[in-house]
Design a protein around this motif. Structure first.
Motif, short mmCIF file in Angstrom:
data_model
loop_
_atom_site.label_atom_id
_atom_site.label_comp_id
_atom_site.label_asym_id
_atom_site.label_seq_id
_atom_site.Cartn_x
_atom_site.Cartn_y
_atom_site.Cartn_z
N ARG A 1 43.47 3.76 -16.74
CA ARG A 1 43.90 4.60 -17.86
C ARG A 1 44.66 5.81 -17.37
N LEU A 2 44.19 6.43 -16.30
CA LEU A 2 44.87 7.61 -15.77
C LEU A 2 46.29 7.28 -15.31
N MET B 1 38.60 7.19 -9.35
CA MET B 1 37.94 7.28 -10.65
C MET B 1 37.72 5.89 -11.24
N PRO B 2 36.55 5.63 -11.82
CA PRO B 2 36.36 4.36 -12.52
C PRO B 2 37.38 4.15 -13.64
N ASN B 3 37.93 5.24 -14.13
CA ASN B 3 38.91 5.21 -15.21
C ASN B 3 40.35 5.19 -14.69
N SER B 4 40.56 4.73 -13.46
CA SER B 4 41.86 4.88 -12.81
C SER B 4 43.00 4.19 -13.56
N GLY C 1 41.58 14.00 -11.23
CA GLY C 1 42.08 12.88 -12.00
C GLY C 1 43.57 12.69 -11.79
N ARG D 1 48.56 6.62 -18.43
CA ARG D 1 48.94 7.84 -19.16
C ARG D 1 49.91 8.69 -18.34
N SER E 1 41.12 17.54 -15.56
CA SER E 1 40.65 17.10 -14.25
C SER E 1 41.75 17.18 -13.20
N PRO F 1 43.48 9.64 -8.63
CA PRO F 1 43.05 8.77 -9.74
C PRO F 1 42.36 7.50 -9.29
#
Length: 251
Positions: free
Chosen positions: A185-186, A180-183, A173, A189, A170, A177
């Motif tokens: 985690r992004l 993103m709902p997953n921000s 991503g 990492r 992504s 980031p």
């Protein structure tokens, strides 16, 4: 004995996606992502000829030192890269060098004197290669290709580091980031890659390295920071010349 993938051909006997046959592709291949970059890179070959252009895959073949050399585009990301690499291998490719662009990750990568990175291995932060082999399998470049690229840079006085790439799926991503709902985690990492000394972020090397390893061909990559430059193209062509001479000496 390396495992080879099944050939999927069109009605004219060409590889289904890149539209090439055996004989159209050289042992040595330069692999940009953008089909328009193939035109630029092909000018560095002797007697380049356009072989095929289908979808994101544009293929030129010429020569260096009298050996057939191909330039082929992958498009963006590991899925289309995997297709191109498999089909190029079906057509006779034995040594593949990705010529591309990347972003910066760790603190060392922000050294303004650096033009880019010779990639030694890739973080498999993508989804394509898990269809090939479990995630514990490393995505590493061939050491002879890495050496040829680094020697080519040194000979021309270019400043390229050697280092690891984070290979992702992504683009947004990385660059956005927080949308993103997953921000969380992004961000977590990305900080791990930064602390681990990852020098580049891009979207194709993991597929190239994993497939090359399991199919028994050599692969490497040279990446310019942010935008393609002539240095990466010259390095890649010089590296191919080095490898041609080494292969001839080994015969």
């Amino acid at each position: 004995m390396y495992i080879q993938s099944k050939e999927v051909l069109d009605s004219e006997g060409r590889q289904y996606h890149i539209k090439c046959k055996k004989g159209d592709v050289g042992r040595y291949v330069l692999l940009p992502g953008d089909p328009f970059r193939t035109d630029i890179i092909a000018r560095h070959l002797d007697t380049p000829q356009l072989v095929a252009h289908n979808r994101e895959h544009k293929v030129w073949t010429g020569t260096l030192l009298g050996e057939k050399v191909t330039v082929a585009s992958t498009g963006m990301g590991c899925p289309s890269t995997a297709i191109a690499v498999e089909e190029l291998i079906h057509c006779g490719a034995e040594c593949i060098i990705r010529v591309g662009t990347c972003g910066k990750v760790c603190d060392a990568s922000f050294d303004e004197s650096l033009s880019g990175v010779v990639i030694t291995g890739a973080v498999r932060d993508e989804g394509t290669t898990i269809h090939y082999v479990p995630i514990e399998y490393p995505a590493i470049a061939n050491r002879h290709v890495v050496d040829a690229l680094s020697r080519a840079a040194k000979a021309r006085g270019f400043n390229f580091a050697e280092g690891i790439a984070q290979c992702k799926d992504s683009f947004y991503g990385q660059h956005d980031p927080d949308s993103m709902p997953n921000s969380a985690r992004l961000h977590e990492r990305w900080e791990a890659w930064r602390k681990a000394g990852v020098m580049a972020s891009e979207m194709e090397t993991a597929a190239l390295f994993v497939i090359a390893s399991i199919r028994g061909v050599r692969a490497g990559a040279v990446m310019a920071y942010f935008a393609m430059n002539d240095e990466t193209i010259e390095m890649a062509c010089d590296a191919v010349r080095i490898l041609i001479e080494q292969d001839r000496a080994a015969q």
